[in-house]
Design a protein around this motif. Sequence first.
Motif, PDB file in Angstrom:
ATOM      1  N   GLY A 104      42.783  31.760  39.537  1.00 31.00           N
ATOM      2  CA  GLY A 104      44.376  33.266  40.478  1.00 31.00           C
ATOM      3  C   GLY A 104      44.059  33.949  39.798  1.00 31.00           C
ATOM      4  N   ALA A 105      44.781  34.060  38.763  1.00 27.34           N
ATOM      5  CA  ALA A 105      45.393  35.607  37.837  1.00 27.34           C
ATOM      6  C   ALA A 105      43.725  36.283  37.297  1.00 27.34           C
ATOM      7  CB  ALA A 105      45.419  34.605  36.217  1.00 27.34           C
ATOM      8  N   THR A 106      42.935  35.963  37.413  1.00 33.17           N
ATOM      9  CA  THR A 106      41.163  36.642  37.075  1.00 33.17           C
ATOM     10  C   THR A 106      41.329  36.581  38.713  1.00 33.17           C
ATOM     11  OG1 THR A 106      40.869  35.036  35.361  1.00 33.17           O
ATOM     12  CG2 THR A 106      38.896  36.212  36.122  1.00 33.17           C
ATOM     13  N   ASP A 107      40.843  36.244  39.579  1.00 32.09           N
ATOM     14  CA  ASP A 107      40.616  37.117  40.217  1.00 32.09           C
ATOM     15  C   ASP A 107      42.067  38.457  41.455  1.00 32.09           C
ATOM     16  OD1 ASP A 107      38.800  35.595  41.294  1.00 32.09           O
ATOM     17  OD2 ASP A 107      39.916  34.271  42.978  1.00 32.09           O
ATOM     18  N   TRP A 108      42.980  38.049  40.630  1.00 30.30           N
ATOM     19  CA  TRP A 108      44.247  38.990  41.171  1.00 30.30           C
ATOM     20  C   TRP A 108      43.524  39.876  40.307  1.00 30.30           C
ATOM     21  CZ3 TRP A 108      47.753  41.742  38.241  1.00 30.30           C
ATOM     22  CH2 TRP A 108      48.150  42.459  38.441  1.00 30.30           C
ATOM     23  N   ALA A 109      44.049  39.809  39.207  1.00 34.84           N
ATOM     24  CA  ALA A 109      43.234  41.256  38.605  1.00 34.84           C
ATOM     25  C   ALA A 109      42.221  42.034  38.523  1.00 34.84           C
ATOM     26  CB  ALA A 109      43.451  40.697  36.543  1.00 34.84           C
ATOM     27  N   LEU A 110      41.159  40.860  38.494  1.00 31.06           N
ATOM     28  CA  LEU A 110      39.734  42.230  39.386  1.00 31.06           C
ATOM     29  C   LEU A 110      40.096  42.766  40.615  1.00 31.06           C
ATOM     30  CD1 LEU A 110      37.117  39.382  38.019  1.00 31.06           C
ATOM     31  CD2 LEU A 110      38.075  41.709  36.610  1.00 31.06           C
ATOM     32  N   SER A 111      41.088  42.469  41.809  1.00 29.59           N
ATOM     33  CA  SER A 111      41.210  43.204  42.711  1.00 29.59           C
ATOM     34  C   SER A 111      42.242  43.951  42.437  1.00 29.59           C
ATOM     35  CB  SER A 111      41.447  41.912  43.646  1.00 29.59           C
ATOM     36  OG  SER A 111      43.054  42.127  43.242  1.00 29.59           O
ATOM     37  N   ALA A 112      42.683  44.324  41.264  1.00 27.35           N
ATOM     38  CA  ALA A 112      44.305  45.420  40.954  1.00 27.35           C
ATOM     39  C   ALA A 112      43.864  46.597  40.148  1.00 27.35           C
ATOM     40  CB  ALA A 112      45.189  44.427  40.133  1.00 27.35           C
ATOM     41  N   GLY A 113      41.966  45.960  39.970  1.00 29.46           N
ATOM     42  CA  GLY A 113      41.754  46.808  38.866  1.00 29.46           C
ATOM     43  C   GLY A 113      41.490  46.979  37.730  1.00 29.46           C
ATOM     44  N   PHE A 114      42.250  45.849  37.174  1.00 26.35           N
ATOM     45  CA  PHE A 114      42.125  45.894  35.499  1.00 26.35           C
ATOM     46  C   PHE A 114      41.199  45.056  34.811  1.00 26.35           C
ATOM     47  CE2 PHE A 114      46.618  45.250  36.393  1.00 26.35           C
ATOM     48  CZ  PHE A 114      47.347  45.265  35.751  1.00 26.35           C
ATOM     49  N   GLU A 115      40.595  45.448  33.518  1.00 29.67           N
ATOM     50  CA  GLU A 115      39.735  45.294  33.012  1.00 29.67           C
ATOM     51  C   GLU A 115      39.085  44.509  32.471  1.00 29.67           C
ATOM     52  OE1 GLU A 115      38.053  49.479  31.825  1.00 29.67           O
ATOM     53  OE2 GLU A 115      37.855  49.644  33.569  1.00 29.67           O
TER      54      GLU A 115
END
Length: 247
Positions: free
Chosen positions: A99-110
């Motif tokens: 869940g945290a990975t999905d959020w990070a990627l959708s928020a533009g984190f690399e």
Amino acid sequence: MDRNWRQAAARAARALGCAALLGSVPAHAQAQAQPEPQPETAAETAPVLPARIESTPLEPTGPAPAAAAAPGAALVAQGRAVARAFVDGCVLTEGDLTGATDWALSAGFEPRDAQAPEASTLLDGHTGSVFAQPEGGIKLYLVVLTDGGCTVWAEGVSGPAVHQEFQRAMAELGAKGARVSKGTERNIDRGGAWRRQLQLRYRRVGGSQDWGLNVVTTLDAPPGVQALHLARAPAATLPDPDGLPAR
């Protein structure tokens, strides 16, 4: 807060350089961060807070810090970005790696290579993933461990702004029915630098698992290093029917 929560917070914090959570400062942040003391035993969990979370710091040792000027609009916006990254990336996902990975990627984190020096320092030998915000004028990292620990580490951000926006975000969750209760809030003078440590206990609407939130921020408005951590907390002990603590 329970010893298991404090130990879990300490393990993740060693990767994040927040000495108030028993860690060492990453090399790239040493110029900004001051070492923090080991946290004391937290107070018993307080009753569920109202929608507005009041700030009631414990009495610090030594003289009180001078009143800091309120952060400007730009610093407040950065503080809001840090607080929202923690609440959305860690609290609402409850530290779940997927869940945290999905959020990070959708928020533009690399994503960062776990073997790279920067990510390796943040993970400190633990298994997990590190994500970095590529732009925005500040260094902002999301660190998610496979054991459920989740931390946001930020550099170049105003501590009062992060503290204010974190409380605002948690108040919004409380207003929607989440259980938010305060454990400890205290101010600490370390090497001439004042920091605030705030511990909360959180449970989502309809959830059965409690989570410990440990937020350490600078007291001065000028940008500094801030750390926000989530770890699993055991269920609170219920009293016996005779009103006495469980034995």
